[in-house]
Design a protein around this motif. Structure first.
Motif, PDB file in Angstrom:
ATOM      1  N   LEU A  13       8.324   8.001  -0.393  1.00  0.00           N
ATOM      2  CA  LEU A  13       7.803   8.830  -1.477  1.00  0.00           C
ATOM      3  C   LEU A  13       8.045  10.296  -1.151  1.00  0.00           C
ATOM      4  O   LEU A  13       8.139  10.679   0.019  1.00  0.00           O
ATOM      5  CB  LEU A  13       6.307   8.572  -1.643  1.00  0.00           C
ATOM      6  N   PRO A  14       8.127  11.154  -2.169  1.00  0.00           N
ATOM      7  CA  PRO A  14       8.369  12.574  -1.904  1.00  0.00           C
ATOM      8  C   PRO A  14       7.345  13.197  -0.958  1.00  0.00           C
ATOM      9  O   PRO A  14       7.695  14.037  -0.134  1.00  0.00           O
ATOM     10  CB  PRO A  14       8.305  13.209  -3.291  1.00  0.00           C
ATOM     11  N   ALA A  15       6.088  12.801  -1.032  1.00  0.00           N
ATOM     12  CA  ALA A  15       5.070  13.388  -0.167  1.00  0.00           C
ATOM     13  C   ALA A  15       5.271  12.991   1.295  1.00  0.00           C
ATOM     14  O   ALA A  15       4.816  13.686   2.199  1.00  0.00           O
ATOM     15  CB  ALA A  15       3.683  12.966  -0.636  1.00  0.00           C
ATOM     16  N   LYS A  65      10.086  14.304   5.195  1.00  0.00           N
ATOM     17  CA  LYS A  65      10.035  15.491   6.047  1.00  0.00           C
ATOM     18  C   LYS A  65      11.399  16.175   5.976  1.00  0.00           C
ATOM     19  O   LYS A  65      12.296  15.888   6.759  1.00  0.00           O
ATOM     20  CB  LYS A  65       9.701  15.111   7.484  1.00  0.00           C
ATOM     21  N   LEU A  66      11.550  17.049   5.008  1.00  0.00           N
ATOM     22  CA  LEU A  66      12.832  17.705   4.776  1.00  0.00           C
ATOM     23  C   LEU A  66      12.877  19.057   5.470  1.00  0.00           C
ATOM     24  O   LEU A  66      11.874  19.739   5.604  1.00  0.00           O
ATOM     25  CB  LEU A  66      13.053  17.888   3.276  1.00  0.00           C
ATOM     26  N   PHE A  93      13.139  25.474  -1.909  1.00  0.00           N
ATOM     27  CA  PHE A  93      11.777  25.278  -1.430  1.00  0.00           C
ATOM     28  C   PHE A  93      10.804  25.230  -2.605  1.00  0.00           C
ATOM     29  O   PHE A  93       9.901  24.389  -2.649  1.00  0.00           O
ATOM     30  CB  PHE A  93      11.394  26.388  -0.450  1.00  0.00           C
ATOM     31  N   LEU A  94      10.983  26.112  -3.578  1.00  0.00           N
ATOM     32  CA  LEU A  94      10.140  26.132  -4.771  1.00  0.00           C
ATOM     33  C   LEU A  94      10.251  24.818  -5.533  1.00  0.00           C
ATOM     34  O   LEU A  94       9.244  24.220  -5.926  1.00  0.00           O
ATOM     35  CB  LEU A  94      10.527  27.313  -5.664  1.00  0.00           C
ATOM     36  N   TRP A  95      11.479  24.331  -5.750  1.00  0.00           N
ATOM     37  CA  TRP A  95      11.680  23.084  -6.497  1.00  0.00           C
ATOM     38  C   TRP A  95      11.078  21.892  -5.752  1.00  0.00           C
ATOM     39  O   TRP A  95      10.440  21.036  -6.358  1.00  0.00           O
ATOM     40  CB  TRP A  95      13.170  22.844  -6.738  1.00  0.00           C
ATOM     41  N   LEU A  96      11.281  21.839  -4.438  1.00  0.00           N
ATOM     42  CA  LEU A  96      10.763  20.713  -3.665  1.00  0.00           C
ATOM     43  C   LEU A  96       9.243  20.679  -3.647  1.00  0.00           C
ATOM     44  O   LEU A  96       8.636  19.616  -3.793  1.00  0.00           O
ATOM     45  CB  LEU A  96      11.308  20.748  -2.234  1.00  0.00           C
ATOM     46  N   THR A  97       8.590  21.823  -3.491  1.00  0.00           N
ATOM     47  CA  THR A  97       7.126  21.837  -3.492  1.00  0.00           C
ATOM     48  C   THR A  97       6.578  21.525  -4.883  1.00  0.00           C
ATOM     49  O   THR A  97       5.548  20.863  -4.999  1.00  0.00           O
ATOM     50  CB  THR A  97       6.576  23.183  -2.998  1.00  0.00           C
ATOM     51  N   SER A 141       5.851  17.707   0.054  1.00  0.00           N
ATOM     52  CA  SER A 141       4.879  18.607   0.658  1.00  0.00           C
ATOM     53  C   SER A 141       5.184  18.963   2.110  1.00  0.00           C
ATOM     54  O   SER A 141       4.703  19.962   2.612  1.00  0.00           O
ATOM     55  CB  SER A 141       3.481  17.997   0.574  1.00  0.00           C
ATOM     56  N   LYS A 142       5.962  18.162   2.822  1.00  0.00           N
ATOM     57  CA  LYS A 142       6.218  18.409   4.244  1.00  0.00           C
ATOM     58  C   LYS A 142       7.559  19.105   4.462  1.00  0.00           C
ATOM     59  O   LYS A 142       8.240  18.867   5.438  1.00  0.00           O
ATOM     60  CB  LYS A 142       6.179  17.098   5.007  1.00  0.00           C
ATOM     61  N   THR A 143       7.936  19.981   3.585  1.00  0.00           N
ATOM     62  CA  THR A 143       9.216  20.658   3.650  1.00  0.00           C
ATOM     63  C   THR A 143       9.086  21.927   4.478  1.00  0.00           C
ATOM     64  O   THR A 143       8.098  22.646   4.365  1.00  0.00           O
ATOM     65  CB  THR A 143       9.702  21.001   2.227  1.00  0.00           C
ATOM     66  N   ARG A 144      10.106  22.207   5.299  1.00  0.00           N
ATOM     67  CA  ARG A 144      10.122  23.417   6.128  1.00  0.00           C
ATOM     68  C   ARG A 144      11.409  24.186   5.882  1.00  0.00           C
ATOM     69  O   ARG A 144      12.461  23.597   5.703  1.00  0.00           O
ATOM     70  CB  ARG A 144      10.038  23.093   7.609  1.00  0.00           C
TER      71      ARG A 144
END
Length: 114
Positions: A34-36, A39-40, A100-104, A109-112
């Motif tokens: 799932l997207p949440a 870890k991208l 980053f904006l699109w992914l959040t 949620s775990k994007t860095r």
């Protein structure tokens, strides 16, 4: 001319055993998280690209078609070109903030950013 023994993933091409057949086992099906749970990592790269800057999205765990869909959505949002290769989504240019904006916004949620 038909080939009796086709090359497999391990590189075997020929066998002296006349009854030898490759065991073509199916690949294990990878489940797309799932997207949440993804870890991208978003990073800037220009190596092996002729000096062109690209934004890499790495760490995607899932099936290749799902990665293609993610890469296409990011390319459309940023208005640039790109591709999906070797488990990475590639977007042309320095698009880290937009990605980053699109992914959040879409639940990753775990994007860095790096």
């Amino acid at each position: 001319m038909s080939k009796k023994n086709k090359a497999d993933q391990l590189g075997f091409v020929y066998s002296t055993n006349p009854d030898f057949k490759f065991n073509e086992s199916e690949k294990q099906s990878v489940v797309t998280l799932l997207p949440a749970d993804q870890k991208l990592l978003i990073q800037l790269d220009n190596k092996r690209r002729g000096g062109k800057t690209v934004t890499l999205i790495t760490g995607f765990s899932g099936q290749e078609p799902d990665l293609e869909i993610l890469a296409k959505s990011l390319r459309n949002f940023c208005g640039t070109g790109g591709s999906a290769k070797d488990g990475e989504a590639i977007v042309q240019g320095d698009q880290r903030d937009k990605i980053f904006l699109w992914l959040t916004k879409n639940g990753y949620s775990k994007t860095r950013k790096k």
